[in-house]
Design a protein around this motif. Structure first.
Motif, PDB file in Angstrom:
ATOM      1  N   ALA A 169       0.840  -1.205   0.000  1.00 57.20           N
ATOM      2  CA  ALA A 169       0.000   0.000   0.000  1.00 57.20           C
ATOM      3  C   ALA A 169       0.865   1.240   0.000  1.00 57.20           C
ATOM      4  O   ALA A 169       1.870   1.305   0.718  1.00 57.20           O
ATOM      5  N   VAL A 170       0.494   2.199  -0.823  1.00 59.75           N
ATOM      6  CA  VAL A 170       1.145   3.505  -0.764  1.00 59.75           C
ATOM      7  C   VAL A 170       0.094   4.515  -0.309  1.00 59.75           C
ATOM      8  O   VAL A 170      -1.056   4.497  -0.765  1.00 59.75           O
ATOM      9  N   ILE A 171       0.495   5.356   0.655  1.00 61.10           N
ATOM     10  CA  ILE A 171      -0.403   6.367   1.207  1.00 61.10           C
ATOM     11  C   ILE A 171       0.122   7.735   0.786  1.00 61.10           C
ATOM     12  O   ILE A 171       1.301   8.040   0.987  1.00 61.10           O
ATOM     13  N   ILE A 172      -0.754   8.529   0.188  1.00 57.08           N
ATOM     14  CA  ILE A 172      -0.336   9.849  -0.290  1.00 57.08           C
ATOM     15  C   ILE A 172      -0.775  10.886   0.729  1.00 57.08           C
ATOM     16  O   ILE A 172      -1.960  11.157   0.897  1.00 57.08           O
ATOM     17  N   GLY A 173       0.183  11.468   1.438  1.00 60.27           N
ATOM     18  CA  GLY A 173      -0.124  12.473   2.452  1.00 60.27           C
ATOM     19  C   GLY A 173      -0.201  11.848   3.831  1.00 60.27           C
ATOM     20  O   GLY A 173      -0.839  10.813   4.018  1.00 60.27           O
ATOM     21  N   LEU A 174       0.479  12.453   4.813  1.00 57.11           N
ATOM     22  CA  LEU A 174       0.508  11.851   6.147  1.00 57.11           C
ATOM     23  C   LEU A 174      -0.004  12.827   7.207  1.00 57.11           C
ATOM     24  O   LEU A 174       0.749  13.321   8.029  1.00 57.11           O
ATOM     25  N   GLY A 175      -1.304  13.099   7.118  1.00 58.75           N
ATOM     26  CA  GLY A 175      -1.982  13.837   8.184  1.00 58.75           C
ATOM     27  C   GLY A 175      -2.808  12.860   9.000  1.00 58.75           C
ATOM     28  O   GLY A 175      -2.402  11.711   9.205  1.00 58.75           O
ATOM     29  N   TRP A 176      -4.013  13.319   9.435  1.00 56.28           N
ATOM     30  CA  TRP A 176      -4.850  12.432  10.240  1.00 56.28           C
ATOM     31  C   TRP A 176      -5.218  11.145   9.483  1.00 56.28           C
ATOM     32  O   TRP A 176      -4.993  10.044   9.975  1.00 56.28           O
ATOM     33  N   THR A 177      -5.768  11.275   8.273  1.00 55.74           N
ATOM     34  CA  THR A 177      -6.290  10.073   7.624  1.00 55.74           C
ATOM     35  C   THR A 177      -5.148   9.172   7.156  1.00 55.74           C
ATOM     36  O   THR A 177      -5.198   7.954   7.340  1.00 55.74           O
ATOM     37  N   GLY A 178      -4.104   9.762   6.592  1.00 57.70           N
ATOM     38  CA  GLY A 178      -2.956   8.965   6.169  1.00 57.70           C
ATOM     39  C   GLY A 178      -2.332   8.260   7.365  1.00 57.70           C
ATOM     40  O   GLY A 178      -1.944   7.088   7.288  1.00 57.70           O
ATOM     41  N   GLY A 179      -2.246   8.979   8.480  1.00 62.38           N
ATOM     42  CA  GLY A 179      -1.663   8.407   9.693  1.00 62.38           C
ATOM     43  C   GLY A 179      -2.487   7.237  10.217  1.00 62.38           C
ATOM     44  O   GLY A 179      -1.941   6.205  10.628  1.00 62.38           O
ATOM     45  N   ILE A 180      -3.804   7.404  10.209  1.00 62.86           N
ATOM     46  CA  ILE A 180      -4.686   6.325  10.682  1.00 62.86           C
ATOM     47  C   ILE A 180      -4.517   5.086   9.805  1.00 62.86           C
ATOM     48  O   ILE A 180      -4.315   3.972  10.293  1.00 62.86           O
ATOM     49  N   LEU A 181      -4.572   5.290   8.491  1.00 66.04           N
ATOM     50  CA  LEU A 181      -4.430   4.136   7.584  1.00 66.04           C
ATOM     51  C   LEU A 181      -3.021   3.534   7.684  1.00 66.04           C
ATOM     52  O   LEU A 181      -2.862   2.310   7.631  1.00 66.04           O
ATOM     53  N   ALA A 182      -2.012   4.387   7.859  1.00 63.84           N
ATOM     54  CA  ALA A 182      -0.629   3.886   7.976  1.00 63.84           C
ATOM     55  C   ALA A 182      -0.505   2.962   9.169  1.00 63.84           C
ATOM     56  O   ALA A 182       0.054   1.862   9.073  1.00 63.84           O
ATOM     57  N   LYS A 183      -1.036   3.392  10.293  1.00 64.70           N
ATOM     58  CA  LYS A 183      -0.941   2.571  11.504  1.00 64.70           C
ATOM     59  C   LYS A 183      -1.741   1.275  11.344  1.00 64.70           C
ATOM     60  O   LYS A 183      -1.213   0.180  11.575  1.00 64.70           O
ATOM     61  N   GLU A 184      -2.977   1.407  10.935  1.00 63.19           N
ATOM     62  CA  GLU A 184      -3.851   0.228  10.904  1.00 63.19           C
ATOM     63  C   GLU A 184      -3.374  -0.803   9.877  1.00 63.19           C
ATOM     64  O   GLU A 184      -3.375  -1.998  10.152  1.00 63.19           O
ATOM     65  N   LEU A 185      -2.968  -0.337   8.703  1.00 60.42           N
ATOM     66  CA  LEU A 185      -2.584  -1.288   7.650  1.00 60.42           C
ATOM     67  C   LEU A 185      -1.222  -1.916   7.920  1.00 60.42           C
ATOM     68  O   LEU A 185      -1.007  -3.099   7.657  1.00 60.42           O
ATOM     69  N   SER A 186      -0.277  -1.126   8.453  1.00 58.30           N
ATOM     70  CA  SER A 186       1.040  -1.734   8.712  1.00 58.30           C
ATOM     71  C   SER A 186       0.943  -2.716   9.871  1.00 58.30           C
ATOM     72  O   SER A 186       1.590  -3.761   9.854  1.00 58.30           O
ATOM     73  N   GLU A 187       0.114  -2.414  10.862  1.00 59.75           N
ATOM     74  CA  GLU A 187      -0.082  -3.368  11.971  1.00 59.75           C
ATOM     75  C   GLU A 187      -0.769  -4.649  11.491  1.00 59.75           C
ATOM     76  O   GLU A 187      -0.586  -5.713  12.078  1.00 59.75           O
ATOM     77  N   ALA A 188      -1.565  -4.519  10.419  1.00 59.19           N
ATOM     78  CA  ALA A 188      -2.247  -5.696   9.885  1.00 59.19           C
ATOM     79  C   ALA A 188      -1.328  -6.525   8.987  1.00 59.19           C
ATOM     80  O   ALA A 188      -1.765  -7.515   8.390  1.00 59.19           O
ATOM     81  N   GLY A 189      -0.074  -6.091   8.870  1.00 57.84           N
ATOM     82  CA  GLY A 189       0.898  -6.896   8.152  1.00 57.84           C
ATOM     83  C   GLY A 189       1.204  -6.441   6.734  1.00 57.84           C
ATOM     84  O   GLY A 189       2.009  -7.061   6.052  1.00 57.84           O
ATOM     85  N   VAL A 221      -1.053   8.830  15.758  1.00 54.07           N
ATOM     86  CA  VAL A 221      -1.060   7.729  14.785  1.00 54.07           C
ATOM     87  C   VAL A 221       0.260   7.577  14.021  1.00 54.07           C
ATOM     88  O   VAL A 221       0.654   6.465  13.674  1.00 54.07           O
ATOM     89  N   VAL A 222       0.956   8.694  13.769  1.00 54.28           N
ATOM     90  CA  VAL A 222       2.196   8.576  12.990  1.00 54.28           C
ATOM     91  C   VAL A 222       3.284   7.847  13.775  1.00 54.28           C
ATOM     92  O   VAL A 222       3.849   6.861  13.283  1.00 54.28           O
ATOM     93  N   PRO A 223       3.601   8.268  15.021  1.00 52.36           N
ATOM     94  CA  PRO A 223       4.598   7.483  15.775  1.00 52.36           C
ATOM     95  C   PRO A 223       4.151   6.038  16.009  1.00 52.36           C
ATOM     96  O   PRO A 223       4.999   5.136  16.049  1.00 52.36           O
ATOM     97  N   ALA A 224       2.824   5.835  16.124  1.00 49.09           N
ATOM     98  CA  ALA A 224       2.348   4.448  16.293  1.00 49.09           C
ATOM     99  C   ALA A 224       2.647   3.638  15.041  1.00 49.09           C
ATOM    100  O   ALA A 224       3.093   2.484  15.128  1.00 49.09           O
ATOM    101  N   ALA A 225       2.425   4.227  13.868  1.00 54.48           N
ATOM    102  CA  ALA A 225       2.743   3.525  12.617  1.00 54.48           C
ATOM    103  C   ALA A 225       4.241   3.266  12.511  1.00 54.48           C
ATOM    104  O   ALA A 225       4.678   2.206  12.049  1.00 54.48           O
TER     105      ALA A 225
END
Lengths: 238, 593
Positions: free
Chosen positions: B11-31, B261-265
């Motif tokens: 997955a590539v996420i374009i932009g790392l604010g609230w929504t990018g950060g949320i998806l970054a954390k959730e998807l990377s934690e999901a493997g 969410v960003v440091p969590a990701a």
């Protein structure tokens, strides 16, 4: 914290308290070595001389800031507060040179709702507008703006504000005046590190506490009564 | 020279604010192997928001340090399709952020649960007032395809991550004293109690109560005391420093992606962040309904790169998301002449008015505030008992007061008729500026056939790509709403018996790019259940490419009265959930067209 809520020691304690809860709040390494709040308030005058303004432009700006901010019981006059220095530094800065300003053409005047549309940076606008404003002054009063009487200055500035003065071969007068007025206000109320607001005179005028603002107690303690302030600027705690 | 092609990621996420950060954390934690591309720089509280530097109004407000650099990329604007659009040369009316954290760094934290009044807007109004109540030019007003009940757990999730301080008004269907009685039922309280009020919010609340309304503290992502969120991120208690909106928070009391969410990701070995990476195009497979990755430029070297990916999450600011869809040719661009196409459709903004009051001899200490020191009434918004029939408008507005971020350069209240300079001005400023308070309404903005976004035919960005063109003005629905709001604001203001007052303007207004209005832009890639009129389905999955998910307020089919971030965050969590629970196992359209 209750005894000197606006003071440096209160700030330091506040920062330590919140630092224990926050991940990353840090103290400036040199803070403890700084003089006490009251003594730190007297700042040295900014270095004399202009980085950007020519002698004619400097005389015009000095006359404007001294007219808009006259010496009275509330503050010293504009040049004594460094407002001319503030404007000079602002015009020489990235902002004055067009930083963050979209500068591609084509150029059109646009509707009033479309905002700033001139093909000039702020420093270019000042450079074009001041000689034109002085020329308009000479035409009306026989002298440049810095040489006319206070009553004539008042009438001329109001004329620029209302768009009644025309800057021949110059930019739209209200655009220039709007920027000039905004810059005077910035010089009056921006942190003194930018050259204006000397001795935080602008902040004292409106009871602005400056950079120290740990108000968790103050919010209740000073409800419906004036909070005493002795404002500190960025340089005071750097 | 062809772009250098990198190894494919999940997955590539374009932009790392609230929504990018949320998806970054959730998807990377999901493997999943996740790469985030952010055009701005890294942000940390230590490096960027140290105490003395961060308290600098000139730098952060007037000079817009944390905002999108308009010299490289801006929008063009006009009020009607007949005008020539011209570039917004200096940002003014709205202020998208640019850095890791995005606009989530400089928001003031207003966090709301949008209700079924919004999600079922067309059915509710048609049922109550008949189909004719909605004008033909507002034909794009429609139900969203989601419900409050579905969103509840995701609102809850975002509120607990973002340290939202507030008072529940409805717990499991039971109305609670002190909260918003018009909100939807919530499963549990806010994670933190409300912030303290200030004098102006207190006066407003008293006046509103006396008038029969239901005031409550504005829920805000400013921690009212030290807090640790479910992901382990720690918050300091809010210090009411007054530097909230437009500023980073040195106390980590304001929830921002860079501390949550960003440091969590970044803890996940599956996640990689590339800053200074400007995406110019989402690449698509012309033969299949999928995207294949993105093209971007490394701003530190100038090198152009291709990042192939099995999934793309578009997570920049509202307008930039719509812009990138248009630049990439994904989805049919909207054409107002034929009312066909979907990208750029349903662009909406916000309707505001306000009164200023001056109380001789009183001190508000207006420099003491937080994002949540405001108090609000929702009686003319989420309250469905408020009969819009006689007033002829769809939607609603909230009214609030409470001195949120007033700083001396930009906020110099003096009564009308005061000279703009000289001793008389100084005297008035000294006398009145701290004796003043405002009462403000913020209202929704409904879709209109001729309010839309497309590509500008003339002006280009730093990558020689067409700028986004914004055609927008307030229309009849907004005028009527504003007239009503001004009346309510002025009645409340008058009841406070101020010494001097400047009334709220209820006359029709035209949108202008200066001064600042709000960064609550919405629409452009609207969600919906019909691919002919919407860009994404209710799971925010593109109808035109099943492996492209589009975040942000650009998916709102209309704009409500509330600040958008609570819903934007909740929708992002919902999309993360559906990707993890369904899409990863069986990639394909989640909703059949």
């Amino acid at each position: 914290m209750d005894r000197d809520p606006e003071g440096r020691r209160a700030f330091l304690r506040g920062a330590v308290v919140s630092g224990a809860a926050a991940m990353t709040t840090t103290l400036p390494a040199t803070a403890a070595a700084q003089p006490a709040a009251g003594k730190a308030a007297a700042s040295a005058p900014a270095a004399p001389g202009y980085v950007f303004l020519s002698p004619e432009e400097g005389a015009f700006i000095e006359a404007v800031v001294d007219h808009m901010i006259p010496a009275d019981s509330l503050t010293a006059k504009g040049t004594d507060l460094g407002l001319h220095t503030y404007i000079d530094r602002a015009l020489a800065s990235g902002w004055g040179k067009g930083e963050r300003l979209y500068r591609q053409g084509p150029w059109k005047q646009g509707t009033g709702n479309q905002g700033y549309q001139l093909p000039m940076t702020p420093s270019e606008l000042y450079r074009a507008a001041i000689p034109a404003a002085n020329a308009a002054c000479v035409k009306a009063y026989g002298k440049t703006f810095d040489k006319i009487t206070p009553e004539q200055r008042e009438a001329f500035l109001v004329g620029m504000q209302q768009g009644k003065v025309t800057l021949e071969n110059g930019p739209p007068v209200r655009t220039f005046f709007g920027m000039l007025y905004q810059n005077v206000m910035e010089g009056m109320f921006a942190d003194p590190i930018y050259g204006g607001n000397r001795d935080k005179a602008g902040w004292k005028l409106v009871n602005f506490p400056g950079v120290i603002a740990t108000n968790q107690q103050n919010i209740d303690k000073f409800r419906d009564r004036k909070m005493p302030t002795n404002p500190l600027g960025i340089a005071d705690i750097s | 020279m062809a772009a250098r092609k990198l190894k494919e990621v999940d997955a590539v996420i374009i932009g790392l604010g609230w929504t990018g950060g949320i998806l970054a954390k959730e998807l990377s934690e999901a493997g999943l192997k996740v790469v985030a591309l952010e055009r701005g720089k890294m942000t940390t509280t230590d490096a960027d928001f140290q105490l003395q530097q961060v308290r600098d109004e000139l730098r952060y407000v007037q000079r817009q340090e944390m905002m999108q650099d308009a010299s490289r990329d801006t929008v063009t604007m006009r009020n009607t399709p007949k005008q020539d659009a011209l570039p917004v040369r200096r940002l003014g009316s709205f202020l998208p952020g640019e850095a890791v954290g995005g606009s989530g760094l400089h928001w003031s934290g207003g966090t709301w649960r949008w209700s079924d009044n919004e999600f079922k807007v067309r059915s509710l109004y048609e049922q109550r007032y008949g189909a004719k109540f909605i004008s033909s030019e507002m034909s794009d007003l429609r139900d969203w395809g989601i419900t409050y009940a579905e969103m509840e757990r995701y609102y809850d999730k975002f509120e607990y991550v973002a340290a939202v301080s507030g008072k529940a008004g409805n717990l499991k269907g039971k109305v609670q004293p002190g909260g918003n009685p018009f909100e939807g039922p919530r499963a549990r309280e806010y994670p933190l109690p409300p912030l303290k009020s200030v004098l102006s919010s207190q006066l407003f609340a008293e006046a509103a109560t006396k008038a029969g309304y239901h005031p409550f503290p504005r829920p805000a992502a400013n921690a009212s005391r030290a807090y640790t969120n479910p992901d382990g991120a720690t918050f300091g208690g809010c210090q009411y420093c007054g530097f909230c909106q437009r500023f980073g928070c040195e106390a980590n009391a304001k929830a921002s992606p860079h501390i949550t969410v960003v440091p969590a990701a970044m803890k996940s070995p599956n996640f990689e962040l590339r800053t200074h990476s400007w995406v110019t195009q989402i690449l698509k497979d012309p033969s299949a309904k999928r995207v294949t990755g993105v093209l971007y430029t490394n701003l530190l070297t100038g090198e152009e790169l291709e990042q192939p990916a099995s999934m793309v999450v578009l997570a920049t600011f509202t307008m930039n998301n719509t812009h990138l869809m248009l630049l990439s040719g994904i989805g049919q661009p909207y054409d107002p002449a034929t009312q066909t196409g979907v990208i750029g459709r349903n662009y909406c903004y916000e309707t505001r008015t306000g009164a200023n009051l001056f109380f001789e001899g009183r001190s508000f200490n207006r420099f003491i505030s937080a994002g949540g020191t405001n108090w609000v009434i929702d009686d003319f918004n989420a309250n469905w008992n408020f009969d819009r029939g006689p007033h002829g408008f769809v939607g609603g507005y909230i009214v609030s007061a409470g001195h949120n971020t007033n700083l001396p350069i930009g906020n110099r209240p003096v009564p009308g008729g005061t000279p703009a300079w000289g001793t008389a001005w100084k005297e008035a400023l000294a006398k009145w500026s701290d004796s003043s308070m405002g009462i403000t309404s913020s209202g929704g903005s409904m879709p209109h056939r001729y309010n839309y976004l497309d590509l500008d035919p003339t002006y280009k960005n730093a990558f020689n790509q067409p700028l986004l063109r914004m055609t927008f003005d307030f229309k009849e629905n907004e005028h009527r709403m504003n007239a009503h709001a001004a009346q309510v604001v002025n009645e409340l203001a008058k009841s406070l018996n101020a010494t001097r007052m400047s009334s709220a303007n209820g006359k029709p207004q035209s949108w202008t790019v200066v001064p600042y209005l709000s960064t609550h832009n919405g629409g452009g890639t609207p969600m919906g259940t019909d691919p002919k009129t919407s860009a994404v389905n209710p799971f925010l999955q593109s109808w035109d490419a099943h492996n492209l998910f589009v975040m942000g307020a650009n998916v709102f089919p209309h704009n409500g009265a509330y600040q958008p971030t609570g819903l934007v965050g909740a929708l992002a969590y919902r999309t993360a959930d559906i990707i993890k629970s369904r899409y990863m196992k069986n990639p394909g359209p989640l909703v059949s067209a």
